[in-house]
Design a protein around this motif. Structure first.
Motif, mmCIF file in Angstrom:
data_model
loop_
_atom_site.group_PDB
_atom_site.id
_atom_site.type_symbol
_atom_site.label_atom_id
_atom_site.label_comp_id
_atom_site.label_asym_id
_atom_site.label_seq_id
_atom_site.Cartn_x
_atom_site.Cartn_y
_atom_site.Cartn_z
ATOM 1 N N GLY A 578 0.793 -1.225 0.000
ATOM 2 C CA GLY A 578 0.000 0.000 0.000
ATOM 3 C C GLY A 578 0.821 1.269 0.000
ATOM 4 N N MET A 579 1.909 1.302 0.782
ATOM 5 C CA MET A 579 2.676 2.540 0.917
ATOM 6 C C MET A 579 3.317 2.940 -0.403
ATOM 7 N N ALA A 580 3.561 1.981 -1.285
ATOM 8 C CA ALA A 580 4.185 2.290 -2.573
ATOM 9 C C ALA A 580 3.191 2.918 -3.545
ATOM 10 N N TYR A 581 1.931 2.982 -3.183
ATOM 11 C CA TYR A 581 0.887 3.508 -4.063
ATOM 12 C C TYR A 581 0.058 4.544 -3.302
ATOM 13 N N PRO A 582 0.658 5.671 -2.954
ATOM 14 C CA PRO A 582 -0.049 6.653 -2.113
ATOM 15 C C PRO A 582 -1.297 7.216 -2.778
ATOM 16 N N GLY A 583 -1.294 7.351 -4.102
ATOM 17 C CA GLY A 583 -2.474 7.879 -4.781
ATOM 18 C C GLY A 583 -3.680 6.970 -4.621
ATOM 19 N N LEU A 584 -3.458 5.670 -4.705
ATOM 20 C CA LEU A 584 -4.564 4.732 -4.524
ATOM 21 C C LEU A 584 -5.027 4.716 -3.072
ATOM 22 N N LEU A 585 -4.092 4.820 -2.127
ATOM 23 C CA LEU A 585 -4.484 4.928 -0.719
ATOM 24 C C LEU A 585 -5.389 6.140 -0.505
ATOM 25 N N ALA A 586 -5.055 7.260 -1.160
ATOM 26 C CA ALA A 586 -5.888 8.454 -1.038
ATOM 27 C C ALA A 586 -7.272 8.215 -1.612
ATOM 28 N N GLY A 587 -7.343 7.502 -2.726
ATOM 29 C CA GLY A 587 -8.642 7.201 -3.315
ATOM 30 C C GLY A 587 -9.497 6.331 -2.416
ATOM 31 N N PHE A 588 -8.903 5.296 -1.840
ATOM 32 C CA PHE A 588 -9.632 4.458 -0.886
ATOM 33 C C PHE A 588 -10.113 5.289 0.300
ATOM 34 N N ASP A 589 -9.281 6.228 0.746
ATOM 35 C CA ASP A 589 -9.648 7.066 1.886
ATOM 36 C C ASP A 589 -10.887 7.892 1.568
ATOM 37 N N ARG A 590 -10.937 8.455 0.372
ATOM 38 C CA ARG A 590 -12.118 9.240 -0.012
ATOM 39 C C ARG A 590 -13.356 8.349 -0.092
ATOM 40 N N LEU A 591 -13.198 7.168 -0.665
ATOM 41 C CA LEU A 591 -14.343 6.266 -0.786
ATOM 42 C C LEU A 591 -14.872 5.849 0.583
ATOM 43 N N ALA A 592 -13.978 5.655 1.534
ATOM 44 C CA ALA A 592 -14.395 5.189 2.861
ATOM 45 C C ALA A 592 -14.915 6.307 3.739
ATOM 46 N N ARG A 593 -14.395 7.540 3.572
ATOM 47 C CA ARG A 593 -14.669 8.594 4.544
ATOM 48 C C ARG A 593 -15.184 9.875 3.907
ATOM 49 N N GLY A 594 -15.589 9.802 2.662
ATOM 50 C CA GLY A 594 -16.083 10.994 2.002
ATOM 51 C C GLY A 594 -17.330 11.554 2.666
ATOM 52 N N SER A 595 -17.441 12.876 2.678
ATOM 53 C CA SER A 595 -18.624 13.531 3.237
ATOM 54 C C SER A 595 -18.905 14.798 2.449
ATOM 55 N N GLU A 596 -20.143 15.297 2.603
ATOM 56 C CA GLU A 596 -20.567 16.477 1.866
ATOM 57 C C GLU A 596 -21.197 17.466 2.841
ATOM 58 N N LEU A 597 -20.763 18.712 2.753
ATOM 59 C CA LEU A 597 -21.254 19.754 3.657
ATOM 60 C C LEU A 597 -21.834 20.896 2.841
ATOM 61 N N ALA A 598 -22.941 21.415 3.295
ATOM 62 C CA ALA A 598 -23.533 22.607 2.681
ATOM 63 C C ALA A 598 -23.670 23.699 3.726
ATOM 64 N N LEU A 599 -23.102 24.865 3.425
ATOM 65 C CA LEU A 599 -23.271 26.063 4.250
ATOM 66 C C LEU A 599 -24.270 26.959 3.540
ATOM 67 N N PHE A 600 -25.457 27.093 4.123
ATOM 68 C CA PHE A 600 -26.526 27.892 3.536
ATOM 69 C C PHE A 600 -26.530 29.287 4.145
ATOM 70 N N GLY A 601 -26.679 30.302 3.303
ATOM 71 C CA GLY A 601 -26.822 31.649 3.828
ATOM 72 C C GLY A 601 -26.219 32.699 2.927
ATOM 73 N N PHE A 602 -26.321 33.930 3.403
ATOM 74 C CA PHE A 602 -25.737 35.084 2.720
ATOM 75 C C PHE A 602 -24.626 35.642 3.599
ATOM 76 N N ARG A 603 -23.648 36.250 2.982
ATOM 77 C CA ARG A 603 -22.544 36.801 3.757
ATOM 78 C C ARG A 603 -23.017 37.921 4.693
ATOM 79 N N SER A 604 -24.146 38.499 4.374
ATOM 80 C CA SER A 604 -24.691 39.557 5.234
ATOM 81 C C SER A 604 -25.382 39.004 6.479
ATOM 82 N N ASN A 605 -25.646 37.690 6.496
ATOM 83 C CA ASN A 605 -26.299 37.104 7.665
ATOM 84 C C ASN A 605 -25.399 37.170 8.897
ATOM 85 N N PRO A 606 -25.905 37.642 10.036
ATOM 86 C CA PRO A 606 -25.108 37.594 11.268
ATOM 87 C C PRO A 606 -24.680 36.151 11.564
ATOM 88 N N GLY A 607 -23.436 35.978 11.852
ATOM 89 C CA GLY A 607 -22.919 34.650 12.176
ATOM 90 C C GLY A 607 -22.400 33.863 10.990
#
Length: 680
Positions: A578-607
């Motif tokens: 595995g260590m000899a193929y870091p790009g594939l390790l990164a791909g497996f990492d994304r497949l196993a632990r991928g997540s999606e976040l959405a920040l809703f709002g306007f920059r004028s919103n307090p906070g």
């Protein structure tokens, strides 16, 4: 085939550099191999690239020499290859060279049968015997004599090499899963190899090794082992401060010849800028250090100023060599300084001595009587932006020097890497120019490198060079996904989907894996897979990463399933290394632990800014962050599109196929983001 040198019609600037050689060069083609068979001659294959210093040296010493060329023309069919234009050929024969016991490198010199099977090779050969290596002319005579007198033995050896390459590069295996602990274990082993003072791997020469550096970041962020995070950040700071970085014009040189990042090998390569820029984004998000932001802005400016070609594409590289004050081609001549030159350029500015202390400018210099500007030892408390006027003065003075040559061919995979990096930097730093540059390069590739819905690998001066490789599709799919994440422009997602379908059509093996070369490529002895990584992730890793990122951005499960199948098949071929193929390790990492976040709002919103800052500081290389004020802008296939928060700002996070209810306060957001992978 016409006699003489046939490189005058080449697209590659590297090949065009050799069009006036007395060598009867051919480009790689089925016709060139047929010529060798017809004339019963072995093939001399020379592989290099435009920014390669030792390629230029060997060309001057041997290929421009009439006597040496006469021997080459008499004894061999001579083929010249640009490794960047034909990475599939380079990959095939570099693997063969290493199987012969050679370390590998460029220029690469191989001797082949007329059917393209290698039987002997090396790298740079001097014109006369030296340092334990035979002289090039002596070698030519010896190889041809062996071909004439021991051909049966050479053919047996070549046949055995072909079988080895077929198994090693084109084989199949049952799919297997990567152990969950593989990335953490690889990062821990890698951490033990890190130079604790300067970062990077211990010893010299010192390469950025971006795919391995990413392993440390993936293991360390968001809340993994602190030692892995610190190793990543230490290396990144050294890259920013060392002579490997161009402190006058921006941009990262390819590698350092010493152990402390001081004296670089001066070529500048597009993929190095791309990977450096992504790492700067991660470093800044994690620490907020102005140094990382400034280097990112300088790198974007360098790409716009020196690498963008007409129409928006990004050129491949800048040479290491340029003319010195005597007109002689010298490595680093454009970038080095005498103290008197610095004094003259900065005349009238305050604190010239302070600048010289900060950038190691001394009478004897730090490199063969010259100074390579660096900030490794003398920057003191100066802020990264300090001495800005002095650096502008030096930039202006340097503009009068002869410039390094630019390899202005456009490569789809390297542009894809840069587009993704620019999109991520534009989103993180709110840099409109970075996003603009990403859009322009993307539009160039799609408009000028697609024919009949099929991508091509390279273009220059309006001409296309060969069909795309799997790496081109993988990198451009990831670029499309990253641009959608940064802009929410649906056309990028649509293009990414189309590229994913074309990838399967031309490169799929029918079982879920992929070949590097297209199904109709007729000039290769075999079709390699593209599993190994180099200075950039290999074709397989780029495909897995691209498909996985596209699945995250668009929510279409079929692309994630394809990525997972391709990764598991590749792991079956690779086995436990595995260590000899870091790009594939990164791909497996994304497949196993991928997540999606959405920040809703306007920059004028307090906070809003506090919420955005909380998201920024929670660095997770497997998470995509979408910022928007209207859920309708998200594709219906994306789970996040189902949320319409009752008030703004709000954040919703989906991971492990579960979407959390929106949170509206920074404290709750920090708690949510802290629930990811823990230290191990």
């Amino acid at each position: 085939m016409t006699e003489g040198n046939q490189l005058g019609a080449a697209i590659s600037p590297y090949l065009l550099q050799h069009r006036d050689n007395p060598v009867h060069w051919r480009e790689w083609s089925a016709e060139a191999l047929a010529e060798a068979a017809r004339e019963d001659k072995p093939i001399l294959l020379s592989i290099g690239y435009a920014a390669c210093h030792w390629c230029h040296v060997m060309a001057h010493e041997s290929f421009e020499n009439e006597a040496v060329a006469a021997v080459m023309n008499r004894l061999f069919v001579n083929i010249k290859v640009d490794r960047e234009e034909r990475p599939d050929i380079d990959h095939l024969y570099m693997t063969a060279l290493q199987a012969m016991g050679e370390q590998g490198g460029w220029p690469m010199t191989l001797f082949l049968t007329p059917t393209g099977e290698p039987f002997y090779g090396g790298t740079y050969y001097p014109p006369q015997a030296a340092h334990g290596r035979p002289g090039f002319g002596q070698l030519l005579e010896a190889v041809r004599n062996a071909w004439d007198t021991k051909r049966d033995s050479l053919l047996r050896s070549a046949s055995q090499m072909r079988a080895h390459l077929q198994t090693h590069l084109s084989g199949t295996a049952a799919p297997i899963d990567l152990p969950e602990s593989a990335l953490a274990e690889a990062a821990e082993r890698l951490s033990g190899l890190i130079d604790k003072e300067w970062g990077g791997m211990r010893g010299a020469p010192k390469f950025p090794n971006a795919p391995y550096l990413e392993l440390l970041a993936r293991s360390g962020f968001p809340n993994g082992p602190a030692a892995h995070r610190e190793a990543f950040l230490l290396t990144l700071r050294s890259l920013c401060e060392g002579g490997i970085y161009d402190h006058v014009g921006g941009g990262l040189h390819r590698y350092a010849t010493d152990a402390r990042w001081l004296v670089p090998h001066f070529e500048k390569m597009l993929p190095d800028q791309a990977q450096f820029l992504r790492h700067l984004v991660w470093g800044w998000r994690a620490t907020g250090e102005p140094l990382f932001r400034q280097r990112a802005e300088e790198t974007v400016a360098f790409l716009r100023r020196e690498m963008q070609v007409e129409g928006g594409g990004l050129a491949a590289s800048l040479d290491a060599d340029s003319a010195d004050e005597t007109g002689r081609m010298v490595e680093g001549a454009f970038y080095r300084w005498r103290e008197a030159e610095v004094d003259a350029a900065l005349q009238g500015l305050p604190d010239i001595e302070g600048f010289k202390r900060a950038y190691s400018v001394t009478p004897p210099g730090n490199w063969d009587g010259w100074t390579v500007l660096d900030r490794l030892g003398g920057s003191g408390d100066a802020a990264p932006a300090a001495f800005g006027e002095a650096r502008i003065r030096l930039f202006q003075a340097r503009q009068a020097r002869p410039r390094p040559g630019r390899d202005d061919k456009i490569l789809a995979d390297w542009n894809g890497l840069a587009i993704r990096a620019l999109a991520e930097a534009g989103a993180a730093f709110h840099l409109p120019d970075a996003l603009g540059l990403a859009r322009e390069a993307f539009d160039f590739v799609i408009a000028r490198m697609m024919r009949a819905d099929r991508l091509h690998h390279a273009t220059r001066a309006g001409r296309l060079s060969g069909p795309a490789l799997a790496s081109d599709y993988g990198a451009m799919i990831a670029a499309a996904a990253a641009l959608f994440v940064a802009t929410l422009d649906a056309r990028f997602l649509e293009t990414g989907n189309a590229l994913a379908e074309a990838l399967e059509r031309w490169h799929g093996d029918g079982e879920g894996g992929h070949f590097m070369t297209a199904s109709d490529a007729g000039d290769m002895p075999l079709r390699p897979r593209g599993d190994p990584d180099d200075a950039v992730p290999g074709a397989t890793a780029l495909v897995v990463e691209g498909l996985a990122l596209l699945a995250q951005a668009g929510g279409e499960a079929r692309f994630g399933e394809r990525a997972e199948r391709a990764a598991r098949l590749a792991q079956g071929r690779i086995g436990p290394s595995g260590m000899a193929y870091p790009g594939l390790l990164a791909g497996f990492d994304r497949l196993a632990r991928g997540s999606e976040l959405a920040l809703f709002g306007f920059r004028s919103n307090p906070g809003f800014e506090a919420m955005e800052d909380t998201v920024r500081r929670a660095v997770d290389l497997n998470r995509i962050d979408l910022v928007l004020n209207d859920p309708a802008r998200l594709p219906e296939t994306l789970a996040l599109s189902a949320f319409a928060p009752e008030r703004y700002p709000a954040v919703t996070l989906c991971r492990n196929r579960t979407c959390h209810p929106p949170v509206f306060e920074t404290q709750a957001l920090a708690a949510l983001l802290g629930e990811g992978r823990s230290a191990s």
